[in-house]
Design a protein around this motif. Structure first.
Motif, mmCIF file in Angstrom:
data_model
loop_
_atom_site.group_PDB
_atom_site.id
_atom_site.type_symbol
_atom_site.label_atom_id
_atom_site.label_comp_id
_atom_site.label_asym_id
_atom_site.label_seq_id
_atom_site.Cartn_x
_atom_site.Cartn_y
_atom_site.Cartn_z
ATOM 1 N N LEU A 16 -44.151 12.334 7.473
ATOM 2 C CA LEU A 16 -43.083 11.278 7.885
ATOM 3 C C LEU A 16 -43.218 9.984 7.116
ATOM 4 N N PRO A 20 -44.563 9.246 14.441
ATOM 5 C CA PRO A 20 -43.493 9.814 14.971
ATOM 6 C C PRO A 20 -42.836 9.560 16.235
ATOM 7 N N GLU A 24 -39.435 13.278 18.299
ATOM 8 C CA GLU A 24 -40.062 14.115 17.259
ATOM 9 C C GLU A 24 -41.250 15.107 17.836
#
Length: 74
Positions: A16, A20, A24
């Motif tokens: 990412l 997160p 998520e």
């Protein structure tokens, strides 16, 4: 080979490019299979929690009247 939760979160963070979100991580938790070491660590934690005395030193916190608010004399 199983991947640990810590490694899974590290990989997700890398993919990412940021930390997160809770949503998520909850999504990823749906596919996570705990490793034998994680299962053992969780077992030991559960045993400690079930055998530890509450802050009053009487019983475990789930059975202690003072911890549960059942004792109105304090």
């Amino acid at each position: 080979m199983a991947i640990t939760w810590a490694d899974r979160i590290t990989n997700l963070t890398t993919a990412l490019g940021r930390k997160p979100t809770l949503a998520e991580m909850l999504e990823v938790s749906q596919i996570h299979q705990m490793t034998p070491a994680e299962i053992e660590a969780q077992r030991q934690s559960w045993v400690r929690g079930m055998t530890a005395r509450c802050e009053h030193g009487e019983l475990d916190f789930e059975q202690c009247p003072k911890c549960r608010g059942w004792d109105t004399s304090t």
